[in-house]
Structure formats: C-alpha cells, structure tokens
Design an enzyme around this catalytic site. Structure first.
Site, PDB file in Angstrom:
ATOM      1  N   ARG A  99       0.885  -1.175   0.000  1.00  0.00           N
ATOM      2  CA  ARG A  99       0.000   0.000   0.000  1.00  0.00           C
ATOM      3  C   ARG A  99       0.917   1.217   0.000  1.00  0.00           C
ATOM      4  NH1 ARG A  99      -5.410   0.814   1.767  1.00  0.00           N
ATOM      5  NH2 ARG A  99      -5.836   2.896   2.603  1.00  0.00           N
ATOM      6  N   HIS A 126      -6.747   1.186  -7.244  1.00  0.00           N
ATOM      7  CA  HIS A 126      -7.053   0.414  -6.040  1.00  0.00           C
ATOM      8  C   HIS A 126      -7.750  -0.878  -6.497  1.00  0.00           C
ATOM      9  CE1 HIS A 126      -7.616  -0.602  -2.003  1.00  0.00           C
ATOM     10  NE2 HIS A 126      -8.321   0.421  -1.547  1.00  0.00           N
ATOM     11  N   GLN A 129      -9.980  -3.099  -4.061  1.00  0.00           N
ATOM     12  CA  GLN A 129     -11.271  -2.492  -3.753  1.00  0.00           C
ATOM     13  C   GLN A 129     -12.248  -2.695  -4.908  1.00  0.00           C
ATOM     14  OE1 GLN A 129     -12.403  -0.688  -0.832  1.00  0.00           O
ATOM     15  NE2 GLN A 129     -14.287  -1.170  -1.922  1.00  0.00           N
ATOM     16  N   ASP A 220     -16.905   8.527  -2.885  1.00  0.00           N
ATOM     17  CA  ASP A 220     -15.700   8.377  -2.083  1.00  0.00           C
ATOM     18  C   ASP A 220     -15.434   9.701  -1.376  1.00  0.00           C
ATOM     19  OD1 ASP A 220     -13.376   7.373  -0.991  1.00  0.00           O
ATOM     20  OD2 ASP A 220     -12.210   7.396  -2.846  1.00  0.00           O
ATOM     21  N   CYS A 259     -16.238   3.147  -0.517  1.00  0.00           N
ATOM     22  CA  CYS A 259     -15.105   2.296  -0.156  1.00  0.00           C
ATOM     23  C   CYS A 259     -14.636   2.510   1.281  1.00  0.00           C
ATOM     24  CB  CYS A 259     -13.952   2.521  -1.132  1.00  0.00           C
ATOM     25  SG  CYS A 259     -13.386   4.232  -1.191  1.00  0.00           S
ATOM     26  N   ARG A 287     -13.864  -7.474   0.594  1.00  0.00           N
ATOM     27  CA  ARG A 287     -12.436  -7.238   0.391  1.00  0.00           C
ATOM     28  C   ARG A 287     -11.659  -8.530   0.670  1.00  0.00           C
ATOM     29  NH1 ARG A 287     -10.200  -2.173   0.765  1.00  0.00           N
ATOM     30  NH2 ARG A 287      -8.275  -3.312   0.347  1.00  0.00           N
TER      31      ARG A 287
END
Length: 304
Positions: A99, A126, A129, A220, A259, A287
C-alpha cells in the site's frame, strides 16, 4: 497473473475467473483453509489502513498462510530504495502486498522481486477495492453486463480502478466529477475503448443532467490521503455533488456504495450511508474474499 499492479492489466476472462473464484472461496471456506500452508506474505504499508490491512491479514490466515506487517513510511525512500526492499523481501516471503503513495514504488518492488506483488492501493489504482465492489454488485444484481453504476466524486484511484473493472465486465458506468477533478485522460480513454469492446460504456459528466437511471450510486471521500489541496476550495467544488436521498430517488438507485472511510455530511448523508440501501459493509466484507481469490490465482501462476 504474476503480479496485480493495476486492474487494467487484466483481461475480461481473468476478472471473470477471479469473481467466480471469490464466490467459491466465500461459500466453501474450509475447502481452501490449507491452500497457503507454509506461505509467508509481507504486508508493506506506507499509508494508514483499517480494511486493507485487517482483511489481508485475516484472509491470509484463513487460507493457512502467515503474514507480517511492515510500516514502510520510514522504511522505503530516503532510508532504502524500493528495489532493495523488494529484492530482500523476496528472499524471505512468497508474496508482497504493498500500500503505497506512488505507482512507481509498486513497479520498482515488482521489478526487483521474483515473487508476486499486489497493489493494495496506490495513487493510480485500487484494484482490490474494485474487485470487492464487482463481487458485491454480482451478489446483489447478477449479470454485471446489465448493470448501470454511477460514480460521483473525485476522479481518484478508486474511480480509476472502477473504470477498469467496469470496462472489463461490460458494465455501464457514469462518472460524475466536478470540473478539474476528472480521472486521468489516458486511463479514461483506454477504459472507454475496453468497455465498448465488451458491450459496455463509460461516460464522463460534470453535473446530474443527462444521466441515465442507475442501479447503484458510488462515492468516495473528497480528500484522499497524500493529496495536497486547498480544503476550502475542495469543499466549495464538491458541495453540489453530495449523495443524499433526493439524488438516490432522482436516479432511481437501489443501492449505495462507498469504499470507506466516509465522512457523513460531506460526500454522503448519514441517512443514505446508514440506510437499508447501503452496501458499504458488504463491500468491506468482500475485500477479504476478493483478495483471497487474487492470492490463490497469483500463487497458481507463480507455481506454473
């Protein structure tokens, strides 16, 4: 699959296979409980995390593997280049989950490592996700090629992952961003080309006029980690793009997606994100299952 650095690197068949595998693992977890027996995965995180860190650690454990967490904020960069980090971690671990702030860091890790590298979030994409989101929509709506999704907000890494995912499954995706906050133009053009080839569409809008009715609305946070923006300007530019009950009804949306982390009263009202139409906890749960499918496929590719 040798690495998963961006969703656009996959084919439609690979995405479909991952979604099928994720559903299978979710439905029959005991069948897979020893699949990563003896495997060790390094979790290398430059950014704070709740869902990504916890879901990867739990998922790896459920597959019979072991994970180790490395706070890389002060590990890569001035102290040690990502290439050295990747080369060293590959000596002791069977995969690297990273990450990071920059997609370049991921590419350097993958170049230096002969073990699979997974993008757990970068400034560009991402993918984990987006795969969880596609899995969630599949569970709720079935055939993704018949689904219309509307993303409202910043054209950020989550948006760009959704573009790639929607394009690969032939979904209709409407992107609604304030002017100046669009996704990368080249990434959008590629996603639109891919979507057209798969019977879907991706359109970009700057207001709510001329939108089609939608199955779900996705938003988001207006402030992404690592971005340096004038907070007052951002609040001003995004204020008209809040998701609320009126907008859900206007677009005929049955579901709401986010998310997380979410900021109630900014990008979404509490009555929407905490209401019965909200899928945010389903996304968070998925996830784990989507990531486990990615791990299984990557190790299968490495063994091949």
């Amino acid at each position: 699959m040798q690495d998963l650095l961006a969703l656009r690197d996959l084919s439609s068949a690979q995405v479909a296979q991952l979604l099928d595998l994720a559903q299978t693992i979710k439905q029959r977890p005991t069948t897979w409980q020893n699949h990563l027996q003896g495997k060790s995965i390094a979790l290398v995180f430059e950014k704070p995390s709740l869902r990504t860190r916890a879901s990867f650690a739990a998922g790896i454990h459920r597959l019979g593997g072991h994970s180790i967490y490395l706070d890389a904020a002060n590990l890569m960069g001035s102290r040690e280049p990502a290439t050295d980090v990747g080369a060293n971690l590959a000596l002791w671990h069977d995969a690297i989950v990273a990450r990071v702030f920059s997609q370049t860091t991921l590419e350097e890790l993958a170049q230096a490592s002969d073990k699979p590298v997974i993008n757990a979030l970068s400034d560009v994409c991402h993918p984990c996700q987006a795969m969880a989101d596609l899995l969630t929509l599949t569970e709720q709506l079935g055939d993704l090629s018949k689904v219309t999704l509307t993303y409202i907000g910043d054209g950020n890494n989550v948006c760009q992952a959704l573009m790639s995912g929607a394009a690969l499954v032939g979904m209709d995706l409407q992107l609604v961003t304030p002017e100046g906050y669009e996704p990368n133009a080249d990434a959008l053009a590629l996603a639109q080309q891919t979507a057209q080839a798969n019977g879907g569409s991706i359109s970009l809008h700057h207001d709510f006029s001329n939108l089609q009715q939608t199955d779900a609305i996705y938003t988001d946070t207006w402030f992404s980690m690592g971005q340096e923006r004038d907070s007052n300007q951002v609040m001003h530019d995004f204020a008209p793009f809040q998701v609320n009950n009126d907008l859900m009804q206007q677009l005929g949306a049955s579901y709401f997606m986010h998310c997380l982390p979410a900021y109630r009263g900014r990008e979404v009202t509490a009555e929407v994100i905490d209401g019965p139409q909200s899928l945010v906890l389903h996304q968070a749960e998925n996830r784990l299952h989507a990531q486990n499918a990615i791990l299984v496929q990557l190790f299968a590719g490495a063994q091949a």
